[in-house]
Design a protein around this motif. Structure first.
Motif, PDB file in Angstrom:
ATOM      1  N   GLU A 171       5.871  -6.407 -14.391  1.00 52.62           N
ATOM      2  CA  GLU A 171       5.735  -7.849 -14.600  1.00 52.62           C
ATOM      3  C   GLU A 171       4.315  -8.314 -14.270  1.00 52.62           C
ATOM      4  OE1 GLU A 171       7.405 -12.064 -12.871  1.00 52.62           O
ATOM      5  OE2 GLU A 171       8.706 -10.316 -12.741  1.00 52.62           O
ATOM      6  N   LEU A 172       3.764  -7.744 -13.220  1.00 49.24           N
ATOM      7  CA  LEU A 172       2.398  -8.076 -12.826  1.00 49.24           C
ATOM      8  C   LEU A 172       1.412  -7.664 -13.920  1.00 49.24           C
ATOM      9  CD1 LEU A 172       1.066  -9.271 -10.278  1.00 49.24           C
ATOM     10  CD2 LEU A 172       0.688  -6.948  -9.518  1.00 49.24           C
ATOM     11  N   PHE A 173       1.629  -6.490 -14.494  1.00 47.37           N
ATOM     12  CA  PHE A 173       0.755  -6.028 -15.571  1.00 47.37           C
ATOM     13  C   PHE A 173       0.909  -6.894 -16.811  1.00 47.37           C
ATOM     14  CE2 PHE A 173       1.605  -1.732 -13.456  1.00 47.37           C
ATOM     15  CZ  PHE A 173       0.558  -1.897 -12.578  1.00 47.37           C
ATOM     16  N   ASN A 174       2.143  -7.334 -17.078  1.00 46.27           N
ATOM     17  CA  ASN A 174       2.387  -8.191 -18.242  1.00 46.27           C
ATOM     18  C   ASN A 174       1.653  -9.523 -18.121  1.00 46.27           C
ATOM     19  OD1 ASN A 174       4.069  -6.209 -19.273  1.00 46.27           O
ATOM     20  ND2 ASN A 174       5.942  -7.212 -18.611  1.00 46.27           N
ATOM     21  N   ASN A 175       1.466 -10.009 -16.892  1.00 41.24           N
ATOM     22  CA  ASN A 175       0.806 -11.290 -16.651  1.00 41.24           C
ATOM     23  C   ASN A 175      -0.697 -11.154 -16.442  1.00 41.24           C
ATOM     24  OD1 ASN A 175       3.325 -12.524 -16.728  1.00 41.24           O
ATOM     25  ND2 ASN A 175       3.627 -12.323 -14.533  1.00 41.24           N
ATOM     26  N   PHE A 176      -1.207  -9.955 -16.472  1.00 43.11           N
ATOM     27  CA  PHE A 176      -2.609  -9.682 -16.152  1.00 43.11           C
ATOM     28  C   PHE A 176      -3.569 -10.485 -17.033  1.00 43.11           C
ATOM     29  CE2 PHE A 176      -6.480  -7.020 -16.089  1.00 43.11           C
ATOM     30  CZ  PHE A 176      -6.658  -6.875 -14.723  1.00 43.11           C
ATOM     31  N   GLY A 177      -3.276 -10.575 -18.315  1.00 39.35           N
ATOM     32  CA  GLY A 177      -4.149 -11.292 -19.245  1.00 39.35           C
ATOM     33  C   GLY A 177      -4.202 -12.786 -18.988  1.00 39.35           C
ATOM     34  N   GLU A 178      -3.196 -13.322 -18.319  1.00 41.10           N
ATOM     35  CA  GLU A 178      -3.154 -14.755 -18.014  1.00 41.10           C
ATOM     36  C   GLU A 178      -3.861 -15.084 -16.702  1.00 41.10           C
ATOM     37  OE1 GLU A 178       1.017 -15.636 -18.044  1.00 41.10           O
ATOM     38  OE2 GLU A 178       1.250 -14.815 -20.065  1.00 41.10           O
ATOM     39  N   MET A 179      -4.260 -14.058 -15.958  1.00 35.12           N
ATOM     40  CA  MET A 179      -4.907 -14.276 -14.663  1.00 35.12           C
ATOM     41  C   MET A 179      -6.392 -14.550 -14.857  1.00 35.12           C
ATOM     42  SD  MET A 179      -3.285 -11.185 -12.452  1.00 35.12           S
ATOM     43  CE  MET A 179      -1.528 -10.916 -12.382  1.00 35.12           C
ATOM     44  N   ASN A 180      -6.981 -15.218 -13.860  1.00 37.40           N
ATOM     45  CA  ASN A 180      -8.428 -15.396 -13.910  1.00 37.40           C
ATOM     46  C   ASN A 180      -9.101 -14.106 -13.433  1.00 37.40           C
ATOM     47  OD1 ASN A 180      -8.865 -15.462 -10.995  1.00 37.40           O
ATOM     48  ND2 ASN A 180      -8.090 -17.570 -11.013  1.00 37.40           N
ATOM     49  N   VAL A 181     -10.409 -14.020 -13.557  1.00 37.65           N
ATOM     50  CA  VAL A 181     -11.107 -12.770 -13.260  1.00 37.65           C
ATOM     51  C   VAL A 181     -11.025 -12.388 -11.779  1.00 37.65           C
ATOM     52  CG1 VAL A 181     -12.657 -12.878 -15.247  1.00 37.65           C
ATOM     53  CG2 VAL A 181     -13.355 -13.947 -13.111  1.00 37.65           C
ATOM     54  N   VAL A 182     -10.945 -13.363 -10.900  1.00 36.31           N
ATOM     55  CA  VAL A 182     -10.822 -13.063  -9.463  1.00 36.31           C
ATOM     56  C   VAL A 182      -9.456 -12.425  -9.185  1.00 36.31           C
ATOM     57  CG1 VAL A 182     -10.741 -14.073  -7.142  1.00 36.31           C
ATOM     58  CG2 VAL A 182     -12.446 -14.880  -8.787  1.00 36.31           C
ATOM     59  N   GLN A 183      -8.411 -12.972  -9.795  1.00 35.90           N
ATOM     60  CA  GLN A 183      -7.074 -12.403  -9.621  1.00 35.90           C
ATOM     61  C   GLN A 183      -7.002 -10.999 -10.216  1.00 35.90           C
ATOM     62  OE1 GLN A 183      -5.126 -15.678 -11.642  1.00 35.90           O
ATOM     63  NE2 GLN A 183      -4.156 -16.361  -9.722  1.00 35.90           N
ATOM     64  N   GLN A 184      -7.602 -10.816 -11.395  1.00 43.35           N
ATOM     65  CA  GLN A 184      -7.609  -9.491 -12.023  1.00 43.35           C
ATOM     66  C   GLN A 184      -8.324  -8.475 -11.137  1.00 43.35           C
ATOM     67  OE1 GLN A 184      -9.366 -10.142 -15.893  1.00 43.35           O
ATOM     68  NE2 GLN A 184      -7.404 -10.758 -16.792  1.00 43.35           N
ATOM     69  N   GLN A 185      -9.454  -8.877 -10.559  1.00 45.17           N
ATOM     70  CA  GLN A 185     -10.201  -7.982  -9.671  1.00 45.17           C
ATOM     71  C   GLN A 185      -9.367  -7.636  -8.443  1.00 45.17           C
ATOM     72  OE1 GLN A 185     -13.486  -6.644 -10.199  1.00 45.17           O
ATOM     73  NE2 GLN A 185     -12.655  -5.313  -8.611  1.00 45.17           N
ATOM     74  N   ALA A 186      -8.651  -8.607  -7.910  1.00 44.28           N
ATOM     75  CA  ALA A 186      -7.817  -8.372  -6.721  1.00 44.28           C
ATOM     76  C   ALA A 186      -6.705  -7.366  -7.025  1.00 44.28           C
ATOM     77  CB  ALA A 186      -7.235  -9.694  -6.219  1.00 44.28           C
ATOM     78  N   ILE A 187      -6.071  -7.503  -8.181  1.00 45.36           N
ATOM     79  CA  ILE A 187      -5.014  -6.553  -8.568  1.00 45.36           C
ATOM     80  C   ILE A 187      -5.608  -5.155  -8.726  1.00 45.36           C
ATOM     81  CG2 ILE A 187      -3.378  -5.912 -10.394  1.00 45.36           C
ATOM     82  CD1 ILE A 187      -2.442  -8.269  -8.677  1.00 45.36           C
ATOM     83  N   ALA A 188      -6.730  -5.057  -9.426  1.00 42.63           N
ATOM     84  CA  ALA A 188      -7.373  -3.759  -9.621  1.00 42.63           C
ATOM     85  C   ALA A 188      -7.756  -3.132  -8.279  1.00 42.63           C
ATOM     86  CB  ALA A 188      -8.598  -3.907 -10.521  1.00 42.63           C
ATOM     87  N   ASP A 189      -8.317  -3.953  -7.387  1.00 45.10           N
ATOM     88  CA  ASP A 189      -8.698  -3.442  -6.063  1.00 45.10           C
ATOM     89  C   ASP A 189      -7.480  -2.938  -5.288  1.00 45.10           C
ATOM     90  OD1 ASP A 189     -11.339  -4.096  -6.574  1.00 45.10           O
ATOM     91  OD2 ASP A 189     -11.331  -5.920  -5.340  1.00 45.10           O
ATOM     92  N   ALA A 190      -6.383  -3.661  -5.375  1.00 42.51           N
ATOM     93  CA  ALA A 190      -5.168  -3.254  -4.667  1.00 42.51           C
ATOM     94  C   ALA A 190      -4.661  -1.907  -5.168  1.00 42.51           C
ATOM     95  CB  ALA A 190      -4.085  -4.319  -4.813  1.00 42.51           C
ATOM     96  N   LEU A 191      -4.884  -1.641  -6.440  1.00 43.02           N
ATOM     97  CA  LEU A 191      -4.437  -0.374  -7.020  1.00 43.02           C
ATOM     98  C   LEU A 191      -5.489   0.723  -6.903  1.00 43.02           C
ATOM     99  CD1 LEU A 191      -2.738  -1.774 -10.245  1.00 43.02           C
ATOM    100  CD2 LEU A 191      -1.622  -0.940  -8.171  1.00 43.02           C
ATOM    101  N   GLY A 192      -6.686   0.351  -6.473  1.00 42.24           N
ATOM    102  CA  GLY A 192      -7.745   1.350  -6.367  1.00 42.24           C
ATOM    103  C   GLY A 192      -8.298   1.738  -7.717  1.00 42.24           C
ATOM    104  N   LEU A 193      -8.175   0.837  -8.680  1.00 42.84           N
ATOM    105  CA  LEU A 193      -8.707   1.075 -10.013  1.00 42.84           C
ATOM    106  C   LEU A 193      -9.779   0.028 -10.311  1.00 42.84           C
ATOM    107  CD1 LEU A 193      -5.348   1.537 -11.986  1.00 42.84           C
ATOM    108  CD2 LEU A 193      -6.932   3.343 -11.309  1.00 42.84           C
ATOM    109  N   GLY A 194     -10.632   0.308 -11.272  1.00 47.40           N
ATOM    110  CA  GLY A 194     -11.567  -0.690 -11.734  1.00 47.40           C
ATOM    111  C   GLY A 194     -10.857  -1.655 -12.671  1.00 47.40           C
TER     112      GLY A 194
END
Length: 186
Positions: free
Chosen positions: A131-154
């Protein structure tokens, strides 16, 4: 040729016939995923990952397949597993992502699986955050960066993963079968 030699060595290390491994692996692979890509992921995986799966090449192929279904590859899962084992920074990044997005990110069990060297478990737990991945495109860039950081991915890796998931999800059964047939012919 190099990939074939590496697969042959891997099958010898597993005390298994290469054709038996390939046939058994084909039985667990999703038709929309390239068998060649899965075996390339296996060949390119770290020595540690090969040791972790040493008694079960089919499980390794299934894990590589499942990673591909998430738009990732086995190397991404290996990297993600190592990153989430940096407990303090990983939990802090997870908490920050949850605060910024207002959505729950479930990585606790993934950390446990990573600690046990269970990449299949890490992959399965990652899939539970769909669900989080499905909503990724609707997030702002700060939120996207936070999700990527939490997963250890760029962010680029995660974005590419999400685009690949969407592409795979949009395939019809006929297209999946066609991909599988094209793979066998190539």
């Amino acid at each position: 040729a190099e990939e074939a030699n590496t697969l042959l060595l891997l099958s010898q290390n597993l005390n298994a016939d290469l054709m038996d491994v390939a046939n058994a692996a084909n039985d667990v692979l999703d038709p929309s995923i390239s068998t060649r890509a899965v075996f390339q992921d296996i060949v390119k995986s770290s020595a540690q990952t090969k040791v972790l799966f040493q008694s079960n090449a089919v499980a390794m192929a299934k894990t590589a397949n499942d990673a591909r279904l998430l738009g990732l590859n086995l190397a991404n899962i290996e990297s993600l597993s190592k990153n989430i084992l940096d407990i303090e920074s990983s939990i802090a990044a997870e908490f920050e992502a949850e605060l910024l997005t207002g959505q729950q990110l479930e990585l606790g069990r993934a950390r446990l699986f990573a600690l046990q060297g269970d990449l299949a478990g890490v992959t399965a737990e990652l899939a539970k955050n769909q669900e989080l991945f499905n909503n990724f495109g609707e997030m702002n860039v700060v939120q996207q960066q936070a999700i990527a950081d939490a997963l250890g991915l760029g962010v680029e890796e995660l974005s590419q993963s999400i685009l690949l998931q969407k592409e795979l999800g949009d395939l019809t059964d006929k297209q999946r079968k066609r991909r599988q047939l094209d793979e066998k012919i190539a």
